[in-house]
Design a protein around this motif. Structure first.
Motif, PDB file in Angstrom:
ATOM      1  N   THR A 129       0.816  -1.212   0.000  1.00 18.76           N
ATOM      2  CA  THR A 129       0.000   0.000   0.000  1.00 18.76           C
ATOM      3  C   THR A 129       0.854   1.268   0.000  1.00 18.76           C
ATOM      4  O   THR A 129       0.716   2.130  -0.869  1.00 18.76           O
TER       5      THR A 129
ATOM      6  N   LEU B 153      -2.893   3.158  -5.924  1.00 15.98           N
ATOM      7  CA  LEU B 153      -3.806   3.604  -4.873  1.00 15.98           C
ATOM      8  C   LEU B 153      -4.149   5.079  -5.054  1.00 15.98           C
ATOM      9  O   LEU B 153      -5.316   5.488  -4.995  1.00 15.98           O
TER      10      LEU B 153
ATOM     11  N   CYS C 220      -5.991  -1.174   4.335  1.00 10.97           N
ATOM     12  CA  CYS C 220      -4.573  -1.490   4.514  1.00 10.97           C
ATOM     13  C   CYS C 220      -4.359  -2.061   5.910  1.00 10.97           C
ATOM     14  O   CYS C 220      -4.801  -1.477   6.900  1.00 10.97           O
TER      15      CYS C 220
END
Lengths: 540, 329
Positions: free
Chosen positions: B132, B140, B154
Motif C-alpha cells: 500500500t 492507490l 490497509c
C-alpha cells in the motif's frame, strides 16, 4: 489436453491444514476460586449469586445464595464482610459492596415471601442444642438433606446472640424473625425454654441419632476490680440481653465501657441510645490493634462515643473510677506505667470477652476440652461418637458468619456419618488472584454508598443505622463484580482468536476450543477479562 | 433532547460480547454465525494481528454488504498465509492480484460491476503496508484521484514481514528490521519525515478515510460497515501488530495494539472529504516506554543503556498526535 501442473489442482479449503500441530501450549478453560468466596467463613458462592443478580434475576440469585447460607438478610447486616476486604475490585477502584447486595436479596426474599423448598424426610433424627446462627444453619442444612431436626433453646425465643447480643440498630428484629421463621417452616421441631443438662441422654431419650452442640460462648469474662459498690458494674452481655426485655436498664449519664471488641462498641452505642451523654470506651491497647472492626469504630465515633486508649481500670469507689495509663512494650503488650488518674462515671460496663459454659458437657465420655473450648476433629465431631459441636464453642474466629459455616459443615458431616458415607468436601479451585485479570475490559465504576441514618436519630432511637440499596443501585453494584476466575461469556476469547479456534456453545454453555486448529498463541488467555483461561504445556 | 437512562453493564462495550447487552449492542464478531471470512487452517504465525484484523474487517464488510462483496488482495503476508495454491482460507469472492496493483484490480472489478448493473455489489481491495504505502502507492493514489467506487483496507504491520522483516515506509523510527539493523550511532530505522497514508488519502479529498486498530473491535467494525456502504473511494488503515517482526509475544498482540493507541502513537480518527470528522479518545494514557518495551525491535532503546533522547523523540511524536487529533477529549 495437456495442462501445466500449476493449474491442474482443484481449489481446496485450508481446513485440510491442521494448524493445531504447531502448538506447544494449549489453552484450557478453568474455574478459579474468587477471593470473596475464599474469604467467606460461611462458604458462600458470592461470585455465583452476584452473577445471577447481574442479570436482574433476584429470585435465582437468592436461590444460589441460600444453598450455602439461609440467612442473607441477617448476614448482609451483621457480617463484617471479609469478602469485601479481599475483593479484587478493591485494587481497581473500590471493593464491590457485597454485603449490601446480599442484604438487598435477603430483604427482597422477605418482601416477596420466597420460601425454602421442603425436603422429603428420608433420613434420621438429629438433636440441635442452641438456636444461634450455628444451630439454625445446621437445622436448615439437615432439613435440606432430608433429616428430621429437633432444636432446643434455653431462652424464650430463637436466635441466640443474634437476638440477645446484637443491638436492634444493627439488626432489626422483624428481619431476624422473618429469616428464622422461614427455617422453622421447613419442619424443624422447636423446644423453647429448654435448657439441656445432659446432651447425650437427651439425645437418646428423644430418639435422636446424633446431636449438634451449638450453645455459643455466653459467660462474660470478669476482671478483678476492687469495688465499693458492685451495683455500678455490669457486664456487656447482660446489658445487651436486657435490651430484649420490657424495661431498658438504667445506666446514668456517664458510662464507662471496658474492653476493645465489637461487644464493647455495641455496649457503648447502646448506652448512648439509652440516654448517656457520655459513653467512654476504655481499652488497654491502641486503636490499631483493637479487635473491634474499623467500620464499627467509625460509626461509634460518629455517634460521639469517646475512647481512652492505653488505659486499664484499677478500682471503683462510688462514682470514681481509677484508671492507670499503659504503654506498649516492644512485643506490643501493654505494660503498666504507674500513672493514675480518676474518671467520674455512673456505671462501668465490662466487655472483656466471653467463655464457653462447659458445665453441661462434663458427663459426656470422650469429649475433649482444651483452653476452654470443645475439641472437634475435621468433621466437627467431638471425641464422643455422634456428638458434634460448632460455632463459638469450638476454637474459631467467633463470628456469626463462622458459626453459620460451622453449622453447614457439621450438617454435611452429620449426614455423612448417619448414612455411613463420610462427606468429602469438593477440591478447592486455585485462587483467582488480581494479577490474572485483564482489567482493561471493566467499566470504571466506583462503589455505590448505602444511605446512613441521620446522627440525631441514631443517638435517640434504635432505628437501623444503615439502610438498604434500592433495586437499581443493587443491580449496579452487582454488575461491578469482576467475576474473578469464572467465565461470564463476554465473547472475548471467541472474538480475539486469529484462527477461529474457539467454538461458541451458546448462552449459558460457554465455549470450547477447537484443538485441530488452535496454534496456542495465548491471545484468548491474555484477553480474558476474568482469568478463566489457562495455558498449559502440551505433552510430547 | 431525549433523556437516555444511564446503565452499567459490568464490562460495558469494552468486551466483544456481553451477556447483559442485547444482540444489537454486541460486536459483530460475537455472533455465533459470523461469516468467518478467513477460516481456520491459514498459515499465519501464532497471534497474527493481520489475520485477526482481516477477519474483523472482511466479516464487517460482508455484514454491511449483505454478502455481496468482491475482494481483491494484494500480494503480501495476507495472501501468502491465506492462499497457498491450491488451498484458500477465504470464504468469499476473492481475487488474487500482484503486489502493487490491488487498487487497480479493484477499480476494474468495480467498473465491471457497474457495466453489469450490479449496484448491490461492493468492492474491497486489501493489502499490507508494503503493498500500500510503497509498491502499490501509484495505483492507490490513482484510485483515490478518480474516486473509484472501492474501499481500500490497509493492514499495517509496519514492514515486509513474510519476506524476512524488511523496512517499509510505514516502519516507525528506531525500529530494528533486517534492513535497518540495531547497530551504529543511531541503531534501527532512521527518524525520517514519516509517511501517513491516511493523511495522504485525506489530501485526495476522498469521501471517507479512517484509522482503526485490532485492539478496538467495535470502532473498527463501525468504520468498515459505514465505509462499505458509501460510494466513491474510501480508505481504512488498520494497525495490526506482527509478533514475528516486532519481537512481541504472540499473546500480547492485542495488548501491543492497545498500547499503540493509548500512547498516542497510533491515533484513531476519521475524515470525510479531506476534513477530520471524528476521533476516538484515549481511555488511559500511558508513556511510549510501555509500548516500546514489549517489542524486541526496540530493545536497543533500553539496552545496554536507556536511550533517553530517542525515547523522548518518540514520545514527542505521540504527544504531537495527541494534540493534533485532540485524543484526550
Amino acid at each position: 489436453m495437456q495442462k501445466p501442473f500449476a493449474t491442474t489442482l482443484d481449489p481446496g479449503s485450508s481446513l485440510t491444514n491442521h494448524t493445531g500441530t504447531w502448538r506447544t501450549e494449549r489453552p484450557v478453560y478453568v474455574d478459579r476460586l474468587p477471593p470473596c468466596n475464599n474469604a467467606c467463613a460461611a462458604g458462600e458462592n458470592i461470585q455465583g449469586w452476584l452473577y445471577d443478580a447481574e442479570g436482574g434475576d433476584y429470585r435465582r440469585a437468592w436461590g444460589t445464595l441460600v444453598v450455602e447460607n439461609p440467612m442473607p438478610a441477617i448476614m448482609g447486616r451483621i457480617c463484617y464482610h471479609p469478602c469485601e476486604s479481599s475483593c479484587n475490585r478493591g485494587q481497581l477502584d473500590t471493593a464491590v459492596n457485597i454485603h449490601a447486595v446480599e442484604r438487598f436479596l435477603g430483604d427482597e426474599a422477605i418482601r416477596q415471601g420466597w420460601a425454602f423448598e421442603a425436603a422429603p424426610s428420608n433420613g434420621e433424627h438429629v438433636l440441635i442444642i442452641g438456636s444461634g446462627p450455628s444451630g439454625l444453619s445446621a437445622a436448615y442444612h439437615l432439613r435440606r438433606l432430608g433429616h428430621r431436626v429437633t432444636l432446643c433453646e434455653a431462652q424464650p425465643a430463637l436466635g441466640g446472640m443474634m437476638r440477645y447480643a446484637i443491638p436492634k440498630y444493627r439488626l432489626p428484629r422483624n428481619i431476624l424473625d422473618a429469616e428464622i421463621d422461614r427455617i422453622v417452616a421447613m419442619g424443624v421441631h422447636i423446644r423453647l425454654n429448654t435448657r439441656i443438662d445432659d446432651p447425650v441422654s437427651e439425645m437418646k431419650q428423644s430418639g435422636c441419632d446424633a446431636v449438634y452442640l451449638a450453645v455459643g460462648a455466653q459467660l462474660a469474662q470478669r476482671a478483678y476490680i476492687p469495688a465499693g459498690d458492685a451495683k455500678r458494674i455490669l457486664d456487656a452481655l447482660s446489658l445487651l440481653r436486657a435490651m430484649e426485655g420490657d424495661e431498658p436498664p438504667r445506666l446514668g449519664r456517664r458510662v464507662l465501657v471496658y474492653g476493645g471488641g465489637n461487644t464493647a462498641l455495641d455496649a457503648a452505642r447502646t448506652a448512648k441510645r439509652l440516654g448517656a451523654t457520655e459513653a467512654i470506651v476504655v481499652y488497654r491497647r491502641t486503636r490499631e490493634v483493637m479487635p473491634a472492626h474499623d467500620s464499627e469504630v467509625r460509626e461509634a465515633e460518629d455517634e460521639g462515643v469517646q475512647f481512652r486508649w492505653l488505659s486499664t481500670i484499677k478500682k471503683e469507689e462510688g462514682t470514681t473510677f481509677t484508671v492507670e495509663k499503659m504503654k506498649l512494650d516492644e512485643k506490643g503488650f501493654p505494660q503498666p506505667t504507674g500513672e493514675l488518674e480518676t474518671i467520674d462515671a455512673d456505671a462501668l460496663v465490662l466487655a472483656l470477652g466471653q467463655n464457653v459454659d462447659l458445665e453441661f458437657l462434663k458427663d459426656i465420655e470422650g469429649l475433649g476440652i482444651e483452653k476452654g473450648s470443645v475439641v472437634v476433629d475435621s468433621q466437627m465431631m467431638t471425641g464422643s461418637p455422634g456428638v458434634f459441636a460448632g460455632g463459638d464453642m469450638v476454637p474459631s474466629e467467633r463470628s456469626a458468619t463462622t458459626s453459620i459455616g460451622h453449622g453447614k459443615k457439621a450438617a454435611r458431616h452429620i449426614d455423612g456419618w448417619l448414612r455411613g458415607k463420610a462427606w468429602a468436601p469438593p477440591a478447592r479451585h486455585p485462587l483467582a488472584s488480581f494479577d490474572r485479570l485483564n482489567t482493561w475490559y471493566y467499566s470504571d465504576a466506583p462503589k455505590s454508598v448505602q444511605p446512613v441514618l441521620d446522627e440525631a436519630r441514631r443517638l435517640s432511637t434504635f432505628d437501623e443505622v444503615s439502610s438498604g440499596l434500592d433495586p437499581s443501585t443493587a443491580l449496579f453494584e452487582a454488575r461491578r463484580c469482576l467475576s474473578c476466575g469464572n467465565c461470564f461469556e463476554c465473547d472475548n476469547c471467541y472474538g480475539v482468536c486469529p484462527d477461529n479456534a474457539v467454538i461458541k456453545l451458546g448462552a449459558g454453555s460457554r465455549f470450547k476450543f477447537n484443538y485441530e486448529y488452535c496454534k496456542g498463541c495465548g491471545l484468548c488467555a491474555a484477553e480474558c477479562p476474568c482469568g478463566a483461561i489457562e495455558m498449559i504445556q502440551e505433552q510430547a | 433532547m431525549p433523556v437516555t437512562e444511564l446503565k452499567f453493564y459490568q464490562t460495558g462495550t469494552f468486551t466483544i460480547g456481553n451477556r447483559l447487552l442485547g444482540e444489537e449492542d454486541r460486536a459483530g464478531q460475537s455472533a455465533a454465525n459470523r461469516a468467518n471470512s478467513l477460516n481456520c487452517g491459514h498459515r499465519a504465525c501464532q497471534g497474527c494481528g493481520e489475520a485477526l484484523g482481516a477477519r474483523y474487517a472482511i466479516d464487517a464488510a460482508i455484514r454491511a454488504s449483505k454478502g455481496q462483496l468482491v475482494v481483491a488482495n494484494a500480494t503480501g503476508c495476507l495472501e501468502v498465509f491465506s492462499t497457498p495454491y491450491p488451498e484458500s482460507s477465504w470464504q468469499i469472492a476473492w481475487m488474487h492480484s500482484l503486489f502493487g496493483n490491488a487498487a487497480a484490480v479493484a477499480t476494474g472489478i468495480a467498473a465491471a460491476m457497474k457495466v453489469k448493473g450490479r449496484n448491490d455489489v461492493r468492492v474491497l481491495a486489501q493489502g499490507g503496508d508494503g503493498g500500500t504505502t510503497d509498491i502499490g502507492f501509484a495505483c492507490l493514489s490513482g484510485m483515490f484521484e478518480r474516486n473509484d467506487d472501492v474501499l481500500y483496507v490497509c493492514y499495517d504491520n509496519e514492514g515486509y514481514m513474510n519476506t524476512g522483516v524488511q523496512r517499509s515506509s510505514a516502519t516507525p523510527p528506531a525500529a530494528r528490521t533486517a534492513t535497518t539493523p540495531a547497530m551504529g550511532v543511531e541503531p534501527g530505522n532512521r527518524f525520517g519525515q514519516g509517511k501517513s497514508i491516511p493523511l495522504i488519502a485525506m489530501a485526495h479529498q476522498i469521501p471517507f478515510v479512517a484509522t482503526a486498530s485490532v485492539a478496538n473491535l467495535r470502532d473498527l467494525e463501525d468504520k468498515i460497515e459505514r465505509a462499505t456502504l458509501m460510494r466513491g473511494a474510501r480508505y481504512v488503515h488498520v494497525h495490526v501488530p506482527c509478533p514475528l517482526g516486532w519481537g512481541s509475544e504472540p499473546s500480547d498482540t492485542i495488548k501491543v495494539a492497545r498500547l499503540a493507541v493509548e500512547t498516542g502513537l497510533f491515533p484513531l480518527f476519521e475524515a470525510e472529504f479531506g476534513a477530520l470528522s471524528g476521533h476516538t479518545a484515549i481511555r488511559r494514557r500511558v508513556p511510549v516506554e510501555d509500548y516500546l518495551r514489549l517489542q524486541k525491535r526496540f530493545a536497543h532503546l533500553f539496552r545496554p543503556v536507556v536511550d533517553v533522547a530517542r525515547i523522548a523523540h518518540i514520545q514527542a511524536i505521540a504527544d504531537h498526535n495527541i494534540e493534533r487529533f485532540d485524543l484526550l477529549n
